[in-house]
Structures are given as C-alpha cells and as structure tokens.
Design an enzyme around this catalytic site. Structure first.
Site, PDB file in Angstrom:
ATOM      1  N   HIS A   1       4.404   3.893  13.321  1.00 12.16           N
ATOM      2  CA  HIS A   1       3.235   4.327  12.546  1.00 12.16           C
ATOM      3  C   HIS A   1       1.914   3.896  13.142  1.00 12.16           C
ATOM      4  CE1 HIS A   1       2.418   0.268  11.356  1.00 12.16           C
ATOM      5  NE2 HIS A   1       1.645   0.593  10.355  1.00 12.16           N
ATOM      6  N   GLY A   2       1.954   3.155  14.241  1.00  9.47           N
ATOM      7  CA  GLY A   2       0.702   2.677  14.812  1.00  9.47           C
ATOM      8  C   GLY A   2       1.017   1.876  16.058  1.00  9.47           C
ATOM      9  N   ALA A   3       0.009   1.124  16.510  1.00 11.96           N
ATOM     10  CA  ALA A   3       0.262   0.230  17.633  1.00 11.96           C
ATOM     11  C   ALA A   3       0.957  -1.026  17.116  1.00 11.96           C
ATOM     12  CB  ALA A   3      -1.058  -0.122  18.310  1.00 11.96           C
ATOM     13  N   GLY A   4       0.618  -1.400  15.897  1.00 11.36           N
ATOM     14  CA  GLY A   4       1.169  -2.631  15.318  1.00 11.36           C
ATOM     15  C   GLY A   4       0.306  -3.825  15.676  1.00 11.36           C
TER      16      GLY A   4
ATOM     17  N   ASP B   1       0.856  -1.184   0.000  1.00 15.37           N
ATOM     18  CA  ASP B   1       0.000   0.000   0.000  1.00 15.37           C
ATOM     19  C   ASP B   1       0.894   1.236   0.000  1.00 15.37           C
ATOM     20  OD1 ASP B   1      -2.101   1.693   0.021  1.00 15.37           O
ATOM     21  OD2 ASP B   1      -2.898   1.078   1.964  1.00 15.37           O
TER      22      ASP B   1
ATOM     23  N   LYS C   1     -15.409   2.452   9.322  1.00 12.93           N
ATOM     24  CA  LYS C   1     -14.375   1.468   9.007  1.00 12.93           C
ATOM     25  C   LYS C   1     -14.432   1.063   7.544  1.00 12.93           C
ATOM     26  CE  LYS C   1     -11.524  -0.444  11.971  1.00 12.93           C
ATOM     27  NZ  LYS C   1     -10.071  -0.313  11.696  1.00 12.93           N
TER      28      LYS C   1
ATOM     29  N   HIS D   1       3.223   6.477   5.750  1.00  7.84           N
ATOM     30  CA  HIS D   1       4.034   5.529   6.519  1.00  7.84           C
ATOM     31  C   HIS D   1       4.500   4.320   5.697  1.00  7.84           C
ATOM     32  CE1 HIS D   1      -0.194   4.552   8.239  1.00  7.84           C
ATOM     33  NE2 HIS D   1       0.034   3.664   7.298  1.00  7.84           N
ATOM     34  N   ASN D   2       4.374   4.398   4.367  1.00  5.48           N
ATOM     35  CA  ASN D   2       4.939   3.371   3.473  1.00  5.48           C
ATOM     36  C   ASN D   2       5.589   4.071   2.293  1.00  5.48           C
ATOM     37  OD1 ASN D   2       3.869   1.268   4.981  1.00  5.48           O
ATOM     38  ND2 ASN D   2       2.322   0.691   3.486  1.00  5.48           N
TER      39      ASN D   2
ATOM     40  N   HIS E   1      -7.166   7.339   7.616  1.00  6.15           N
ATOM     41  CA  HIS E   1      -6.070   6.417   7.297  1.00  6.15           C
ATOM     42  C   HIS E   1      -6.434   5.658   6.030  1.00  6.15           C
ATOM     43  CE1 HIS E   1      -4.096   2.254   8.162  1.00  6.15           C
ATOM     44  NE2 HIS E   1      -3.241   3.020   7.520  1.00  6.15           N
TER      45      HIS E   1
HETATM   46  P1  5GP Z   1      -1.473  -0.290   8.961  1.00  5.90           P
HETATM   47  O1  5GP Z   1      -1.081   0.843   8.100  1.00  5.90           O
HETATM   48  O2  5GP Z   1      -0.268  -1.066   9.402  1.00  5.90           O
HETATM   49  O3  5GP Z   1      -2.541  -1.138   8.402  1.00  5.90           O
HETATM   50  O4  5GP Z   1      -2.145   0.351  10.250  1.00  5.90           O
HETATM   51  C1  5GP Z   1      -1.569   1.369  10.997  1.00  5.90           C
HETATM   52  C2  5GP Z   1      -2.062   1.345  12.409  1.00  5.90           C
HETATM   53  O5  5GP Z   1      -3.390   1.837  12.463  1.00  5.90           O
HETATM   54  C3  5GP Z   1      -2.178  -0.013  13.061  1.00  5.90           C
HETATM   55  O6  5GP Z   1      -0.935  -0.467  13.533  1.00  5.90           O
HETATM   56  C4  5GP Z   1      -3.159   0.254  14.196  1.00  5.90           C
HETATM   57  O7  5GP Z   1      -2.480   0.589  15.376  1.00  5.90           O
HETATM   58  C5  5GP Z   1      -3.963   1.444  13.718  1.00  5.90           C
HETATM   59  N1  5GP Z   1      -5.391   1.189  13.481  1.00  5.90           N
HETATM   60  C6  5GP Z   1      -5.967   0.195  12.768  1.00  5.90           C
HETATM   61  N2  5GP Z   1      -7.317   0.318  12.741  1.00  5.90           N
HETATM   62  C7  5GP Z   1      -7.614   1.438  13.456  1.00  5.90           C
HETATM   63  C8  5GP Z   1      -8.827   2.149  13.764  1.00  5.90           C
HETATM   64  O8  5GP Z   1      -9.934   1.778  13.396  1.00  5.90           O
HETATM   65  N3  5GP Z   1      -8.706   3.294  14.502  1.00  5.90           N
HETATM   66  C9  5GP Z   1      -7.493   3.787  14.934  1.00  5.90           C
HETATM   67  N4  5GP Z   1      -7.462   4.926  15.632  1.00  5.90           N
HETATM   68  N5  5GP Z   1      -6.340   3.131  14.655  1.00  5.90           N
HETATM   69  C10 5GP Z   1      -6.391   1.991  13.921  1.00  5.90           C
HETATM   70 MN    MN Z   2      -2.804   0.727   4.031  1.00  2.00          MN
HETATM   71 MN    MN Z   3      -1.385   2.182   6.735  1.00  2.00          MN
END
Ligand code: 5GP
Ligand code: MN
Ligand code: MN
Length: 477
Positions: A400-403, A95, A476, A324-325, A235
């Site tokens: 970039h997030g919680a992971g 992505d 979502k 973040h990518n 996001h």
């Molecule tokens: P990724 O880009 O790796 O898919 O997601 C980035 C980060 O977004 C994840 O590591 C997670 O912490 C966070 N995340 C995923 N879904 C949600 C959501 O619905 N709400 C929020 N606030 N953070 C999310």
């Molecule tokens: Mn993505």
């Molecule tokens: Mn992402």
C-alpha cells in the site's frame, strides 16, 4: 516468538510454524527490504497473526511491511468463516478503509507549471486538514450521517458531489454492503459529524503528480495515463469515526475472547469468530466506517475537481479509489476447495486479476487489464500505478505504500521542517499546509525506497507496474 526466515526465492521468504502458529508466515520482500530481525518486531507480528483461529494458507507480509498495532502494517491474513475463523479489528487498523484515489487530468506538466500557484493556493483553501478542523460537508444530523454510513461515495454523488462515472471507478462501486449504522457508538458518530471531507493528520495528503515514466504501454493506455500527464492523488480515511469504532471493538472483543476460548499471543490481536454476535457487529460498524472513508475521499476529490476546473479549464477523471485498511468476505480456493474467507488487509490493497466481475465495467473485458493499484511513496519521491495480475498470491493483494522506515519521532529529529520545505521547493514541489514539525515527520527519508518496494512487488508476482509518478505539489494533512 523467535522468528527464523527461509529464503524461497529472491522475493519470497518463509517463516516455518513454531509456538502455536497454525500456518507459516510468508514475507514478500527483497533481502534489502527485509526488516532487521534484531531490532524490528514486524516479523514477530507476522508470526503472531499465524496463530489466529481459522487462519488459512499463511500470514502474509508485503514488501512495505512495518510494525503496527498487533498486526503488522503491510499484512494480509484470511480466516475460514465456516471453520471458526475470527475477525480482528487490529487486522484492519484504526483508520478503517484509509485508502487512495487517483484522478487523471488532461493537462501536461509544462502547462501546469504556468498555473501551479493559483491551483495550489486554491487547493490549500478548500481542503480542510490537520486535527479537528471541520470538513467540506456539514451534516444535518445523525440521520444524514447514517445515510453516509450506508451509502458511502454513492450517497455523496446522489447529493450532487460528483458524477456517476466516479462510482464505476471505486472499489465496491462506492459503497460497501452490509453497513450497520446501529453498531456505531454515539461517541464515534459525534466524532464523525464534523469531519466529513477532511484530510486529517500528517501522513494523509492531496498531491498533484506528473507521470514520469510509463512502464507498460498497453496497461497505461487502458488506464488513461501518458508521460508528463498531470494526476491528483488523495490519501485519507475515516478520521475520528473509524478510530473510535476500532477502539470500541478492540475493548469489546478483549472482554469476550475467554467466552469463545480464544487465546492470542498479544492482546492487540483481540478477535471474535466472524459468525459471533461481536464479529457481526464489528463487521457492520467497520463497513459503516468504510463508507464514511469513501464519502470522505469523494468530497475531497470533488473539491479538488472544482479548483482544477476553475483554474485550468480541465476536469479530473477518476482512475480508481482503493482501500488499504479493510476486512472483506471473499471466496477463494484453498487446498483445492472454494472457501468463504474473511480477508484482512492492513496496509495492503486488493489487486483483482484481469476479467474479474468486480472490475470497473469499461476495464472488465479488456484482455490482460487488472484492477488499478495505487501505491504512494512519499512527498519527495515517486508514487506508482500498478495492475492486478492473473494468479496473484495472498488472495490477490499487494502493498500500500513505501512503508515507514523511521518513527515519527525519529523523523522529526532527523531534519528541520523549514529546511525540508526549501529542499522540496528546490526540487520543484510546491508545498502547502503542514506545520514545520508535521512536515519533518513526513520527510521522504522516513519511508523505505519506493522503487525497491515496487521492484519486490513485481518480482514476487503481486502486481504489474504501469506508471511512475512524481510529485509537483502537495497539500499535507
Ligand atoms: P499509511 O496509510 O500507512 O499512513 O501511508 C501509506 C503510504 O503513503 C506510506 O507508506 C508512504 O509510502 C506514503 N506517503 C506518506 N506520505 C506521503 C506523501 O506526502 N506523498 C506520497 N506520494 N506518499 C506518501
Ligand atoms: Mn490513514
Ligand atoms: Mn493510509
């Protein structure tokens, strides 16, 4: 590769070079957050990345590190362009330029509670989500798509989808230079035609949040954040277009690696020298996808802004938009010498220090104020805003997030969607969109503890926490 960790500080661990590693691995985490070496391959991936030609300093992992395609998610690696350094599509991810933007709204949490229904219904109506559902912007043809691929958010704003100030608050001021639409395959373009202005699947979201705590008064004021204030976080990324470009170039680089005498421990690390025709072609296509992702977030942000203006009489002000990518050509001092590097950040964001020329014009000269860093947690826990700091390690990068802690499959088995929806609603979080299964895959328990991740990022000196936000409504993907 057998990985052994050496604890350097409570927030920094080292993997000494073995088996073809050209540099060490460095993991920023706490003991509690470290992946379990016995059943998790993420740190083996950190070690694998350290074998790439031209890699400098270290293969870095952020506190949210977890397993990914070839490279870990939450990984940063830089290669020296002038010394055979490579670029790898897997080091950017499928992505391309997936990222986050955050708007502030001059509205308090209590006032929002009075209009939450109409606002959330309005957002659910205008935000396309899920697989292949079409987008906010129907493009007229390949020429217009190419204009998006070259112009990113800037082109969107030129066409009336946003205001000039939005661009000041975007990484790269809304568009990456050197995009080369001619390197975007017909198939990738086809996939991009119908989804501009759409969230995509499960992990992507549009969330209304409230500032729960200010952690640094001065920085919060500079960023325009105050307690109880309403914010909107988006996001999403480059949808099928970015995914197709990644697939196209992984295959192409796999084929040419022998010609450059490159050997990698995992096929998913397929790469080519940055200066090679294949490296340049990838970077041109990647930049095009990055601009698509930025235009995508611009379109969704504009759609959300219109809903807020109509339902609350207040507009949305962009705080920042960050990828973040992405791989970026940057100059950094390595071993006392300025070098031109290709910095891969996959599941990691750039975190520029105070005073950096690429900061938004109105933040650039404010002493001590770095780049806004946006770190989502999950739909049921907190998200954070941080600031870049002076002398941040890993080429000025952070998490970039919680992971992810659980795979989608594990998560879907752990909870029923309907039950989770009730739980979130009981917590005061309005939920729109998402199938029951999609919701379950994204249960807050599927992610690591965001508070612990932020503590580790701050403890490791990657960035400074500014504010903690909590969700009040989520759409979502
Ligand atoms: P990724 O880009 O790796 O898919 O997601 C980035 C980060 O977004 C994840 O590591 C997670 O912490 C966070 N995340 C995923 N879904 C949600 C959501 O619905 N709400 C929020 N606030 N953070 C999310
Ligand atoms: Mn993505
Ligand atoms: Mn992402």
């Amino acid at each position: 590769m057998a990985v052994k960790l050496v604890e350097e500080t409570p927030y920094r661990f080292r993997i000494d070079p073995v088996d073809g590693m050209r540099v060490p691995g460095v993991v920023f985490a706490s003991r509690r957050l470290l992946p379990d070496l016995s059943n998790d391959q993420a740190l083996t991936q950190v070690a694998n990345v350290a074998t790439l030609p031209g890699v400098v300093e270290a293969s870095y992992a952020m506190p949210d590190v977890h397993w990914g395609y070839g490279f870990p998610i939450g990984g940063v690696c830089a290669t020296d362009i002038d010394r055979g350094g490579v670029v790898s599509p897997g080091g950017v991810g499928f992505d391309i330029s997936c990222g986050v933007r955050l708007y502030t709204c001059d509205l308090d949490r209590s006032r929002f509670a009075e209009v939450v229904g109409p606002v959330m219904d309005g957002l659910a109506r205008v935000i396309p989500r899920g697989m292949g559902t079409g987008g906010v912007w129907t493009l007229s043809g390949r020429d217009q798509l190419d204009a998006v691929l070259r112009g990113g958010s800037r082109y969107a704003v030129e066409r009336g989808h946003g205001v000039e100030r939005d661009l000041d608050r975007c990484e790269d001021f809304g568009a990456v230079a050197d995009a080369d639409p001619s390197q975007v395959s017909e198939r990738a373009a086809q996939r991009g035609m119908k989804s501009l202005g759409s969230l995509g699947s499960g992990n992507h979201f549009l969330e209304v949040q409230a500032v729960d705590a200010v952690l640094d008064e001065r920085l919060a004021e500079a960023f325009g954040l105050r307690v109880n204030q309403i914010c909107v976080m988006i996001h999403c990324g480059s949808r099928g277009l970015g995914h197709q470009i990644c697939s196209d170039f992984v295959a192409r680089m796999e084929r040419v690696m022998p010609a450059y005498d490159i050997k990698v421990p995992d096929r998913q690390l397929a790469c080519a020298p940055v200066t090679s025709p294949e490296g340049q072609a990838y970077l041109g296509a990647m930049a095009a996808a990055a601009n698509y992702a930025r235009a995508n977030r611009q379109m969704l942000g504009q759609a959300a802004r219109q809903v807020f203006e109509k339902e609350t009489g207040r507009t949305l002000d962009l705080l920042y938009d960050i990828s973040h990518n992405l791989a970026k050509i940057e100059t950094h001092v390595v071993d006392g010498e300025e070098r031109r590097l290709c910095v891969h950040r996959k599941g990691a964001t750039r975190a520029l220090p105070p005073g950096h020329p690429d900061l938004p014009p109105d933040l650039r000269d404010v002493p001590g104020v770095g780049q806004p860093v946006l770190i989502p947690g999950s739909m049921g826990t907190a998200s954070y805003v941080l600031s870049g700091v002076e002398g941040g390690p890993a080429f000025a990068s952070t998490c970039h997030g919680a992971g992810r802690a659980l795979s989608r499959h594990q998560a879907a088995r752990s909870v029923r969607g309907a039950e989770l929806r009730r739980r979130l609603e009981a917590q005061g979080i309005a939920v729109r969109g998402a199938s029951a299964r999609g919701l379950a895959e994204e249960t807050p328990e599927a992610y690591k503890d965001i508070d612990a991740v932020i503590e580790a990022a701050a403890g490791a000196g990657l960035a400074r926490p500014v504010a903690r936000l909590v969700p009040v409504g989520v759409v979502k993907g």
